[in-house]
Design a protein around this motif. Sequence first.
Motif, PDB file in Angstrom:
ATOM      1  N   UNK A  63       0.924  -1.048  -0.062  1.00 52.38           N
ATOM      2  CA  UNK A  63      -0.308  -0.099   0.271  1.00 52.38           C
ATOM      3  C   UNK A  63       0.997   1.252   0.056  1.00 52.38           C
ATOM      4  N   UNK A  64       0.594   2.120  -0.968  1.00 52.82           N
ATOM      5  CA  UNK A  64       1.605   3.254  -1.005  1.00 52.82           C
ATOM      6  C   UNK A  64       2.502   3.370  -1.887  1.00 52.82           C
ATOM      7  N   UNK A  65       2.651   2.209  -2.568  1.00 50.83           N
ATOM      8  CA  UNK A  65       3.738   2.033  -3.808  1.00 50.83           C
ATOM      9  C   UNK A  65       3.326   3.061  -4.802  1.00 50.83           C
ATOM     10  N   UNK A  66       2.214   3.080  -5.470  1.00 46.22           N
ATOM     11  CA  UNK A  66       1.873   3.900  -6.444  1.00 46.22           C
ATOM     12  C   UNK A  66       0.332   4.350  -6.469  1.00 46.22           C
ATOM     13  N   UNK A  88      13.522  -2.053  -5.229  1.00 45.72           N
ATOM     14  CA  UNK A  88      13.906  -2.848  -5.952  1.00 45.72           C
ATOM     15  C   UNK A  88      13.726  -2.545  -7.751  1.00 45.72           C
ATOM     16  N   UNK A  89      13.054  -1.613  -7.879  1.00 45.39           N
ATOM     17  CA  UNK A  89      12.903  -1.349  -9.346  1.00 45.39           C
ATOM     18  C   UNK A  89      13.896  -0.097  -9.775  1.00 45.39           C
ATOM     19  N   UNK A  90      14.193  -0.413 -10.876  1.00 50.87           N
ATOM     20  CA  UNK A  90      15.205   0.417 -11.678  1.00 50.87           C
ATOM     21  C   UNK A  90      14.744   1.693 -11.808  1.00 50.87           C
ATOM     22  N   UNK A  98      -1.592 -15.110   4.862  1.00 48.53           N
ATOM     23  CA  UNK A  98      -1.101 -15.154   3.783  1.00 48.53           C
ATOM     24  C   UNK A  98      -0.783 -13.953   3.217  1.00 48.53           C
ATOM     25  N   UNK A  99       0.615 -13.742   2.415  1.00 49.38           N
ATOM     26  CA  UNK A  99       0.752 -12.445   1.832  1.00 49.38           C
ATOM     27  C   UNK A  99       0.510 -12.262   0.442  1.00 49.38           C
ATOM     28  N   UNK A 100       0.199 -11.172   0.108  1.00 49.89           N
ATOM     29  CA  UNK A 100      -0.617 -10.650  -1.222  1.00 49.89           C
ATOM     30  C   UNK A 100       0.027  -9.155  -1.532  1.00 49.89           C
ATOM     31  N   UNK A 101      -0.102  -9.183  -3.001  1.00 48.24           N
ATOM     32  CA  UNK A 101       0.273  -7.774  -3.599  1.00 48.24           C
ATOM     33  C   UNK A 101      -0.517  -7.460  -4.620  1.00 48.24           C
ATOM     34  N   UNK A 102      -1.976  -7.478  -4.392  1.00 43.50           N
ATOM     35  CA  UNK A 102      -2.995  -7.314  -5.485  1.00 43.50           C
ATOM     36  C   UNK A 102      -2.933  -5.713  -5.763  1.00 43.50           C
ATOM     37  N   UNK A 103      -2.981  -5.795  -7.076  1.00 40.38           N
ATOM     38  CA  UNK A 103      -3.001  -4.281  -7.809  1.00 40.38           C
ATOM     39  C   UNK A 103      -3.635  -4.512  -9.299  1.00 40.38           C
ATOM     40  N   UNK A 104      -4.384  -3.767  -9.541  1.00 41.40           N
ATOM     41  CA  UNK A 104      -5.140  -3.506 -10.979  1.00 41.40           C
ATOM     42  C   UNK A 104      -3.868  -3.150 -11.614  1.00 41.40           C
ATOM     43  N   UNK A 105      -3.534  -3.745 -12.828  1.00 39.40           N
ATOM     44  CA  UNK A 105      -2.458  -3.418 -13.953  1.00 39.40           C
ATOM     45  C   UNK A 105      -2.925  -2.329 -14.614  1.00 39.40           C
ATOM     46  N   UNK A 147       7.120   0.895 -14.283  1.00 34.15           N
ATOM     47  CA  UNK A 147       8.539   0.332 -13.552  1.00 34.15           C
ATOM     48  C   UNK A 147       8.405  -1.034 -13.045  1.00 34.15           C
ATOM     49  N   UNK A 148       7.225  -1.640 -12.916  1.00 31.80           N
ATOM     50  CA  UNK A 148       6.990  -2.973 -12.361  1.00 31.80           C
ATOM     51  C   UNK A 148       7.216  -4.068 -13.286  1.00 31.80           C
ATOM     52  N   UNK A 149       7.929  -5.008 -13.201  1.00 36.36           N
ATOM     53  CA  UNK A 149       7.932  -6.310 -13.986  1.00 36.36           C
ATOM     54  C   UNK A 149       7.030  -7.165 -13.905  1.00 36.36           C
ATOM     55  N   UNK A 150       6.343  -7.365 -12.937  1.00 36.98           N
ATOM     56  CA  UNK A 150       5.615  -8.355 -12.342  1.00 36.98           C
ATOM     57  C   UNK A 150       3.982  -7.801 -12.357  1.00 36.98           C
ATOM     58  N   UNK A 151       3.716  -7.165 -13.394  1.00 39.70           N
ATOM     59  CA  UNK A 151       2.227  -6.325 -13.187  1.00 39.70           C
ATOM     60  C   UNK A 151       1.039  -7.563 -13.350  1.00 39.70           C
ATOM     61  N   UNK A 152       1.310  -8.419 -14.246  1.00 37.97           N
ATOM     62  CA  UNK A 152       0.403  -9.484 -14.329  1.00 37.97           C
ATOM     63  C   UNK A 152       0.315 -10.285 -13.261  1.00 37.97           C
ATOM     64  N   UNK A 153       1.110 -10.605 -12.412  1.00 37.88           N
ATOM     65  CA  UNK A 153       1.011 -11.391 -11.468  1.00 37.88           C
ATOM     66  C   UNK A 153       0.314 -10.747 -10.322  1.00 37.88           C
TER      67      UNK A 153
END
Length: 302
Positions: A23-26, A78-80, A245-252, A259-265
């Motif tokens: 939360x707060x990432x973007x 972690x993101x370039x 259970x750790x989740x990172x749910x986001x709408x692509x 910046x994110x290489x795993x938006x599909x996941x």
Amino acid sequence: MSTARSLGYSDQDRLVILNADDFGLCHSANETIMKLLEDGAVSSATIMLPCGWAREAALWSARHPELDIGVHWTMTSEWDAYKWGPVCRTASTDSLVTDEGYFPKDAKSFERQADPAQVKAELIAQVEMSLKLGMKPTHADNHMGSLYGLATGRDFLTPVFEVCAAYGLPFRLPRHLLTETGQLAPPELASIAKQRAEEAESYGVVVLDYLLGLPFAVQPEETYESYRDQFIYMLINLKPGVSEIVLHPMEPSNELDAFHTQSVKRGWELQLLHDPLVLQTIEEQKLIRIGWRELQQLQLAL
């Protein structure tokens, strides 16, 4: 005694916390997690205070004190294409950053270079930032596991416990360590986990019984359906006690893709939380959904 027993549940009850990390990432992450919290699709969330959109998330959290929202202690970047660094302005943070002034990209680099005193100052600064923005954080956890010492064996858990005790925050630490397949870890590793949980409890800090999550990145040949099957298998095989259970749910979104290489996941994890088969499994398995607030209330009562 298990955390579930301490909360007043039976030895056979299986309690589960579904936490939305990052939360707060973007802005697009914020929009997704806000809705999930309002709808009750996740039990709780944790904010990355050093990130550019943390203020939006924290101010929203302050307006919703009934929701379980904590601090996602962030010591890596972690993101370039998108970077962040310490929020501490009252002490030196030179051991926590790269030459550019950002947090290092990976946990191994952080573990090798970080000074424990500076780590503690940054932990406090991130909690204090949440308080100054009006939050009443219910718990704390750790972005990318940089505080656990998993990469080099050099952990920062003692300052974590000290800060958690001072601010009344339960912490994401499992009493029983599990392998990626959900089985109990080998005796040597299990013993270390138990010792650290006992240390946390000696500070009066409440921890989990179990901690689970699936691979962050898309795996070879993986599909949403196979990922959902893994998640359902995890739910069915939860052990008695309190599991997070750790989740990172986001709408692509275009913002995320920038910046994110795993938006599909991230989109898959969002989809899981609304999937009829997942919801049916939670009901059929008689899993008890709780939030971190229950653990915090237990800690404050100790």
